[in-house]
Enzyme design. Structure first.
Site, PDB file in Angstrom:
ATOM      1  N   VAL A  16       0.839  -1.206   0.000  1.00  0.00           N
ATOM      2  CA  VAL A  16       0.000   0.000   0.000  1.00  0.00           C
ATOM      3  C   VAL A  16       0.873   1.255   0.000  1.00  0.00           C
ATOM      4  O   VAL A  16       0.636   2.196  -0.753  1.00  0.00           O
ATOM      5  CB  VAL A  16      -0.962  -0.010   1.210  1.00  0.00           C
ATOM      6  CG1 VAL A  16      -1.731   1.299   1.303  1.00  0.00           C
ATOM      7  CG2 VAL A  16      -1.926  -1.188   1.116  1.00  0.00           C
ATOM      8  N   PRO A 124      -7.517  -2.197  11.341  1.00  0.00           N
ATOM      9  CA  PRO A 124      -8.861  -1.750  10.967  1.00  0.00           C
ATOM     10  C   PRO A 124      -8.893  -0.221  10.992  1.00  0.00           C
ATOM     11  O   PRO A 124      -8.730   0.380  12.065  1.00  0.00           O
ATOM     12  CB  PRO A 124      -9.775  -2.370  12.024  1.00  0.00           C
ATOM     13  CG  PRO A 124      -8.876  -2.635  13.201  1.00  0.00           C
ATOM     14  CD  PRO A 124      -7.481  -2.829  12.679  1.00  0.00           C
ATOM     15  N   ASP A 126     -10.713   2.447  10.865  1.00  0.00           N
ATOM     16  CA  ASP A 126     -11.471   3.372  11.729  1.00  0.00           C
ATOM     17  C   ASP A 126     -10.908   3.381  13.148  1.00  0.00           C
ATOM     18  O   ASP A 126     -10.805   4.427  13.792  1.00  0.00           O
ATOM     19  CB  ASP A 126     -12.956   2.972  11.747  1.00  0.00           C
ATOM     20  CG  ASP A 126     -13.536   2.965  10.344  1.00  0.00           C
ATOM     21  OD1 ASP A 126     -13.667   4.043   9.760  1.00  0.00           O
ATOM     22  OD2 ASP A 126     -13.825   1.869   9.822  1.00  0.00           O
ATOM     23  N   HIS A 178     -15.263   0.920   7.672  1.00  0.00           N
ATOM     24  CA  HIS A 178     -14.616   0.304   6.511  1.00  0.00           C
ATOM     25  C   HIS A 178     -14.501  -1.171   6.883  1.00  0.00           C
ATOM     26  O   HIS A 178     -13.476  -1.641   7.384  1.00  0.00           O
ATOM     27  CB  HIS A 178     -13.242   0.913   6.241  1.00  0.00           C
ATOM     28  CG  HIS A 178     -12.468   0.148   5.197  1.00  0.00           C
ATOM     29  ND1 HIS A 178     -12.915  -0.027   3.908  1.00  0.00           N
ATOM     30  CD2 HIS A 178     -11.282  -0.522   5.261  1.00  0.00           C
ATOM     31  CE1 HIS A 178     -12.047  -0.752   3.229  1.00  0.00           C
ATOM     32  NE2 HIS A 178     -11.054  -1.078   4.031  1.00  0.00           N
ATOM     33  N   THR A 233      -4.796  -5.857  -1.369  1.00  0.00           N
ATOM     34  CA  THR A 233      -5.269  -4.814  -2.296  1.00  0.00           C
ATOM     35  C   THR A 233      -4.276  -3.661  -2.180  1.00  0.00           C
ATOM     36  O   THR A 233      -3.746  -3.414  -1.098  1.00  0.00           O
ATOM     37  CB  THR A 233      -6.684  -4.309  -1.942  1.00  0.00           C
ATOM     38  OG1 THR A 233      -6.655  -3.752  -0.625  1.00  0.00           O
ATOM     39  CG2 THR A 233      -7.715  -5.416  -1.986  1.00  0.00           C
TER      40      THR A 233
HETATM   41  N1  LIG Z   1      -7.891   1.168   4.460  1.00  0.00           N
HETATM   42  C1  LIG Z   1      -7.950   0.431   3.380  1.00  0.00           C
HETATM   43  O1  LIG Z   1      -8.879   0.563   2.583  1.00  0.00           O
HETATM   44  C2  LIG Z   1      -6.867  -0.556   3.138  1.00  0.00           C
HETATM   45  C3  LIG Z   1      -6.003  -0.844   4.146  1.00  0.00           C
HETATM   46  N2  LIG Z   1      -5.015  -1.765   3.969  1.00  0.00           N
HETATM   47  C4  LIG Z   1      -4.175  -1.983   5.132  1.00  0.00           C
HETATM   48  O2  LIG Z   1      -2.920  -1.324   4.946  1.00  0.00           O
HETATM   49  C5  LIG Z   1      -1.933  -1.990   5.738  1.00  0.00           C
HETATM   50  C6  LIG Z   1      -0.708  -2.294   4.881  1.00  0.00           C
HETATM   51  O3  LIG Z   1      -1.036  -3.241   3.901  1.00  0.00           O
HETATM   52  P1  LIG Z   1       0.093  -3.777   2.887  1.00  0.00           P
HETATM   53  O4  LIG Z   1       0.888  -2.641   2.404  1.00  0.00           O
HETATM   54  O5  LIG Z   1      -0.584  -4.674   1.931  1.00  0.00           O
HETATM   55  O6  LIG Z   1       0.977  -4.655   3.865  1.00  0.00           O
HETATM   56  P2  LIG Z   1       2.514  -5.039   3.662  1.00  0.00           P
HETATM   57  O7  LIG Z   1       2.758  -6.165   4.591  1.00  0.00           O
HETATM   58  O8  LIG Z   1       2.820  -5.185   2.220  1.00  0.00           O
HETATM   59  O9  LIG Z   1       3.276  -3.732   4.171  1.00  0.00           O
HETATM   60  C7  LIG Z   1       3.303  -3.324   5.496  1.00  0.00           C
HETATM   61  C8  LIG Z   1       4.688  -2.741   5.737  1.00  0.00           C
HETATM   62  O10 LIG Z   1       4.698  -2.135   7.021  1.00  0.00           O
HETATM   63  C9  LIG Z   1       5.953  -2.404   7.602  1.00  0.00           C
HETATM   64  N3  LIG Z   1       5.844  -2.281   9.052  1.00  0.00           N
HETATM   65  C10 LIG Z   1       5.222  -3.096   9.919  1.00  0.00           C
HETATM   66  N4  LIG Z   1       5.367  -2.643  11.182  1.00  0.00           N
HETATM   67  C11 LIG Z   1       6.092  -1.508  11.106  1.00  0.00           C
HETATM   68  C12 LIG Z   1       6.575  -0.580  12.047  1.00  0.00           C
HETATM   69  N5  LIG Z   1       6.339  -0.735  13.360  1.00  0.00           N
HETATM   70  N6  LIG Z   1       7.296   0.476  11.614  1.00  0.00           N
HETATM   71  C13 LIG Z   1       7.550   0.641  10.298  1.00  0.00           C
HETATM   72  N7  LIG Z   1       7.121  -0.219   9.352  1.00  0.00           N
HETATM   73  C14 LIG Z   1       6.414  -1.274   9.743  1.00  0.00           C
HETATM   74  C15 LIG Z   1       6.307  -3.831   7.157  1.00  0.00           C
HETATM   75  O11 LIG Z   1       7.692  -4.082   7.263  1.00  0.00           O
HETATM   76  C16 LIG Z   1       5.786  -3.802   5.715  1.00  0.00           C
HETATM   77  O12 LIG Z   1       6.807  -3.423   4.797  1.00  0.00           O
HETATM   78  C17 LIG Z   1      -2.631  -3.214   6.321  1.00  0.00           C
HETATM   79  O13 LIG Z   1      -3.091  -2.890   7.618  1.00  0.00           O
HETATM   80  C18 LIG Z   1      -3.799  -3.424   5.384  1.00  0.00           C
HETATM   81  O14 LIG Z   1      -4.854  -4.153   5.953  1.00  0.00           O
HETATM   82  C19 LIG Z   1      -4.805  -2.381   2.780  1.00  0.00           C
HETATM   83  C20 LIG Z   1      -5.627  -2.106   1.724  1.00  0.00           C
HETATM   84  C21 LIG Z   1      -6.763  -1.215   1.815  1.00  0.00           C
HETATM   85  C1  LIG Z   2      -7.821  -4.528   2.539  1.00  0.00           C
HETATM   86  C2  LIG Z   2      -8.926  -3.594   2.613  1.00  0.00           C
HETATM   87  O1  LIG Z   2      -9.255  -3.079   3.654  1.00  0.00           O
HETATM   88  C3  LIG Z   2      -9.634  -3.291   1.398  1.00  0.00           C
HETATM   89  O2  LIG Z   2      -9.096  -3.400   0.299  1.00  0.00           O
HETATM   90  O3  LIG Z   2     -10.816  -2.941   1.511  1.00  0.00           O
END
Ligand SMILES: NC(=O)C1=CN([C@@H]2O[C@H](COP(=O)(O)OP(=O)(O)OC[C@H]3O[C@@H](n4cnc5c(N)ncnc54)[C@H](O)[C@@H]3O)[C@@H](O)[C@H]2O)C=CC1
Ligand SMILES: CC(=O)C(=O)O
Length: 316
Positions: A16, A124, A126, A178, A233
């Protein structure tokens, strides 16, 4: 005349965070991006890779790696560091891990002197937005979650296919969590300025195949549909983040369904959830209180109830 550089930090250089950076670079949204990750080399590698885009873009965005303590001069900090739900889990199931990560990150950023706007995507979302507000002590306008912005985009995409119009000619919002308790405020969905419910009433025969409940369910399930196929995603949310950041940095006053701390709006307090808001250089400039129907008000209250129960389980 020297122009002040617009600076954005992205915490979490995963799927992301990098999608967000790539989107901001290609849209010339800011002058500098600082990538941060728990694995410093990952942030360095992505910063280098992204900086090689510059020969092929309209403007130069300086990209570099940094640390949480270096955010003092940033205008916006985007939070994507977090836990992804595993198959069979809901977004709320990763709250424990998300809380630990968020508390640590936000306190270090704020102790380092950051005084701009937080934009949160980590799930999550929110509840994480609520935690960011509590830990930072920032006024509520400077803590914004992506909320139901992505769900609203998914809704518009689905409606654009059903009604054969450009998604940007559809206006309307998914609201609330969300997550699974979100709902579509059908009473405020318009196509080309015309209320959708009037269109369906006027053209009963032509649109008799349109089932609003099914569209609302598909909107809610869209993230999972992608997740079950590829495990994450990234692009939709990356663009949603860039869109919010652009509205802040350019003071655009775009109306976006973001997760905001409610202080009496819609009869709710002590909770963050997806509501339309005007986004400008102060962050949330104003929350819009839609005149929801009685049924929509019930759905909103139900969604807030679920989020409040999760908030009650926090260590704050
Ligand atoms: N709000 C939304 O609509 C969406 C939210 N998300 C959320 O976004 C978040 C990230 O998703 P992705 O990028 O796919 O995951 P990912 O696993 O690809 O990336 C997360 C990154 O955060 C880093 N990280 C973890 N803890 C850390 C810390 N304490 N300090 C610094 N870096 C740290 C990890 O090393 C990793 O590189 C998840 O919580 C996911 O559920 C994802 C898609 C949509
Ligand atoms: C991962 C997530 O929260 C989304 O794509 O809706």
């Amino acid at each position: 005349m020297a122009k002040k550089a617009r600076k954005v930090t992205i915490v979490g250089s995963g799927l992301v965070g990098t999608a967000c950076a790539y989107s901001m670079i290609n849209q010339s949204i800011c002058d500098e991006i600082m990538m941060i990750d728990r694995t410093y080399d990952r942030a360095v590698a992505h910063a280098l890779d992204l900086s090689h885009c510059m020969d092929f873009t309209q403007t130069r965005t300086k990209v570099y790696a940094g640390r949480l303590e270096d955010c003092r001069d940033m205008d916006v900090v985007v939070l994507t560091a977090g836990a992804n739900p595993k198959p069979g889990q809901t977004r709320l199931d990763v709250l424990g891990e998300a809380e630990k990560i968020t508390r640590d990150i936000v306190s270090r950023i704020v102790d380092g002197g950051f005084d701009g706007v937080f934009v949160v995507a980590a799930n999550p979302v929110d509840i994480v937005t609520y935690i960011v507000r509590e830990v930072s002590g920032f006024p509520r306008n400077r803590v914004i979650g992506t909320g139901t912005s992505i769900d609203s985009a998914r809704l518009k995409t689905l409606l654009s296919e059903v009604f054969a119009v450009d998604p940007r000619s559809v206006n309307g919002y998914a609201m609330g969590e969300h997550g699974d308790s979100q709902f579509v405020a059908w009473s405020h969905v318009t196509i080309g300025g015309k209320p959708l419910l009037h269109i369906l009433e006027q053209h009963k025969e032509r649109f008799r195949h349109v089932k609003l409940d099914e569209i609302a369910q598909k909107t809610k399930d869209a993230g999972w549909e992608i997740f079950t196929r590829k495990g994450n995603t990234q692009f939709g949310i990356g663009n949603a983040l860039a869109y919010i950041v652009r509205s802040i940095l350019n003071d655009e006053h775009k109306i976006i369904a973001v997760s905001a701390v409610l202080e009496g709006e819609y009869g709710q307090t002590g909770v963050c959830c997806g509501v339309p808001a005007i986004i400008g250089d102060g962050g949330i400039e104003e929350l819009l209180e839609l005149n929801l129907t009685w049924e929509e008000q019930q759905k909103f209250a139900h969604s807030c109830g679920i989020l409040k129960a999760a908030i009650a389980s926090l260590q704050l």
